[in-house]
Design a protein around this motif. Sequence first.
Motif, mmCIF file in Angstrom:
data_model
loop_
_atom_site.group_PDB
_atom_site.id
_atom_site.type_symbol
_atom_site.label_atom_id
_atom_site.label_comp_id
_atom_site.label_asym_id
_atom_site.label_seq_id
_atom_site.Cartn_x
_atom_site.Cartn_y
_atom_site.Cartn_z
ATOM 1 N N ASN A 15 -13.243 2.152 5.239
ATOM 2 C CA ASN A 15 -12.553 0.912 5.569
ATOM 3 C C ASN A 15 -13.485 -0.288 5.545
ATOM 4 O O ASN A 15 -13.090 -1.383 5.130
ATOM 5 C CB ASN A 15 -11.906 1.006 6.953
ATOM 6 N N GLU A 71 -1.185 -0.988 -4.628
ATOM 7 C CA GLU A 71 -2.315 -0.067 -4.633
ATOM 8 C C GLU A 71 -1.866 1.282 -5.188
ATOM 9 O O GLU A 71 -1.245 2.080 -4.485
ATOM 10 C CB GLU A 71 -2.878 0.096 -3.210
ATOM 11 N N GLU A 91 -9.769 -4.984 3.444
ATOM 12 C CA GLU A 91 -9.138 -4.972 4.762
ATOM 13 C C GLU A 91 -9.165 -6.378 5.343
ATOM 14 O O GLU A 91 -10.016 -7.200 4.967
ATOM 15 C CB GLU A 91 -9.887 -4.033 5.723
ATOM 16 N N LYS A 99 -9.896 0.094 -2.708
ATOM 17 C CA LYS A 99 -8.477 0.211 -2.397
ATOM 18 C C LYS A 99 -8.054 -1.023 -1.615
ATOM 19 O O LYS A 99 -8.769 -1.468 -0.714
ATOM 20 C CB LYS A 99 -8.183 1.468 -1.576
ATOM 21 N N HIS A 142 -6.049 -2.216 1.100
ATOM 22 C CA HIS A 142 -5.412 -1.618 2.274
ATOM 23 C C HIS A 142 -4.892 -2.663 3.254
ATOM 24 O O HIS A 142 -4.197 -2.322 4.208
ATOM 25 C CB HIS A 142 -6.429 -0.698 2.973
ATOM 26 N N TYR A 164 0.836 -1.207 0.000
ATOM 27 C CA TYR A 164 0.000 0.000 0.000
ATOM 28 C C TYR A 164 0.869 1.254 0.000
ATOM 29 O O TYR A 164 0.708 2.137 -0.827
ATOM 30 C CB TYR A 164 -0.927 -0.005 1.224
ATOM 31 N N ARG A 193 -12.816 -0.599 0.962
ATOM 32 C CA ARG A 193 -11.436 -1.052 0.954
ATOM 33 C C ARG A 193 -11.366 -2.547 1.218
ATOM 34 O O ARG A 193 -12.273 -3.115 1.836
ATOM 35 C CB ARG A 193 -10.613 -0.326 2.026
#
Length: 699
Positions: A628, A413, A634, A445, A447, A386, A632
Amino acid sequence: MRQSFELPLEPTSATAKYEGSRYFNRELSWLEFGARILELADDERLGALQRAKFFAIFGSGLDEFFQVRVAGLKDQLLSPFTIRSTDGLTPREQLGAIRSRLVQLLEAAEDSFEQRLVPRLAQVGVSIERVASLSDATRARLKRDFEAGLYPVLTPLSVDPAHPFPYISNLSLNLAVAVREPSHHEERFARIKVPSNFPRLYPVGNGAFVLIEDLIESFAGLLFPGMEIGETALFRVTRNTDLVLEEGEADDLLALVETELRRRRFGRAVRLEIAANSSSAIRALLVEELELHRDDVYTTSLPLDMRCLFEVHDLGLDSERGPRALGRTPPPFSYPEGESVDLFTALKGGDVLVHHPYDSFSSTVEHFVAAAARDPDVLAIKQTLYRTSGDSAIVDSLIDAAESGKQVVVIVEVKARFDELANIGWARKLEDAGVHVVYGVVGLKTHCKAIMVVRRESQGLVRYCHLGTGNYNAKTARSYEDYGLFTTDPEIGYDLGEVFNYLTGFSRPSHLTKLVLAPTDLRARIGALIARETARGAEGMISFKVNGLVDPEIIEALYTASGAGVMVRGLVRGICALRPGQPVLSENIVIRSIVGEFLEHSRVFVFGDPQDPESEVLVGSADLMQRNLDRRVELLFPLQEPELRRRVTQMLALEWEDDTNAWTLDAMGHWHRPASAKGISAQLILNSPLQAREAPRGS
């Protein structure tokens, strides 16, 4: 003496709504985080260079705040619809409240910097002088230095019928100069850009420095021979830098990001910072040419672009710089001199938990990847990136692995904010070496922080995994507090393999046994665990540590838990929209913030009594924010071994005892430091050489 940075008491329409809502405003909450940083900059218990660094951190954070958050609010003003924040404020009300609060903070910062930090720096032998205050001999020497070293680099740009107003690039430092011919009374505007590839501090001698912009301003007349110089003014422009990516319409994400980065340079101006001694005429000209509102202008006596104070912090004087992380090397990464240890055999002995920056990143995580790159039995390495540092040893190891014939896959990313250009460079370097580079999932994204090493062993293929809370960045790992787990747990290994397939292919993990993935399962899992504790009533317990808490759904679930009698304790470093301590609504919720020398960055969630084996302890990359949870990729991972769970829960308990770097949030949005202090600093205790050098691990 410590400066007060609390919220203003005088009511306005915006603050009245703010104080009457179930939520705190996200943007105002960020400013209160900035106020806590400024309070550290004003803390006379800290070293002078350490305090200078906190000023630089505040300035850097404020730059990002305007480039993204304020810019976003200005975009909302153009919407035909009325958009309100979760606390009920319109974009215009939020912008007004931001300015009101920020003007107060900047005034307090000016007073702190000029009246307390500058004198303290002088006491330890560091002074930032004005060129005009120096002796004639010193000014003459500086003039010679200017002519030899700076003059050839500078380019004055005038504004007249043949020369339009020049483009002012984002965050550049500039000097406005009024010039006129001796035979004319009409003044014209000229702009000199302060070069960004020079240090801001120019040494004068004996610990004294001048700022390079002061040097340029003092000798600007040399750039306009035959002209009369009127007033001058230093200024700086902040622009909207948020990327707008239509990924679904892009054939090449890399090219799309590069195009948007070029557009970013020309984003709309959202802030003008200008020296306090500037005239109203120059301010008016800049406001008109930059198409700003007068409320977008901030006059200040502080150094423009306070990041120059990082250079003050780097001057030396270790006694004034604050503590540095010891960076211990725990077993199985350390072993007696002359003894050889097979790292992979050692890692199979049980899960290993490392805690940065107290445990070294380079001798643990970087060592792990380097060992995998060298090991002939390693067949594949898969990793997410990231943000990484400019001299990344991990990237070098991945390239070595690919060049030796291993299968190497890296999810880069390229949409990591403000690191897009660097990540594009890493992606191309990796691709040139034969690494399979993937740019993640469309619309999301990536992350999460994960590495999987696949190794051929006598009993078959074994997956060695690293899961973390922080970026694979050796530079920030020396100052960011984060956890990392090394494990060979086959179920976690299988889950992580499914996650990598999700990131590189078109699959969607149907069921993960131990890992919790966003955006597919994480929100529901956190909600279910809060509901489980809510059902237990007064016997329920929830504690967590995050960087930000703003998600309304999660906040409402925590309010419900509090109403059922559950004790909720949250460590929230930065933005917090939850209003704690309200009768009925949240009287069982306590929120604290730890802000100190090291950036508290780990995310930890504990549901239930930590002493109960049935409690859940999850660690990972996700904050409790909509982005988040919903936008994203995660990962949260469980801590299963009792010793690892004990270590993390003890760390949380220690941070609740901290009375040095801790603030508590009240129901009105004010953050308070402890009234009486015993001098307990969790960071100093964790960084002590007396702490056990052995990383806790499973049996």
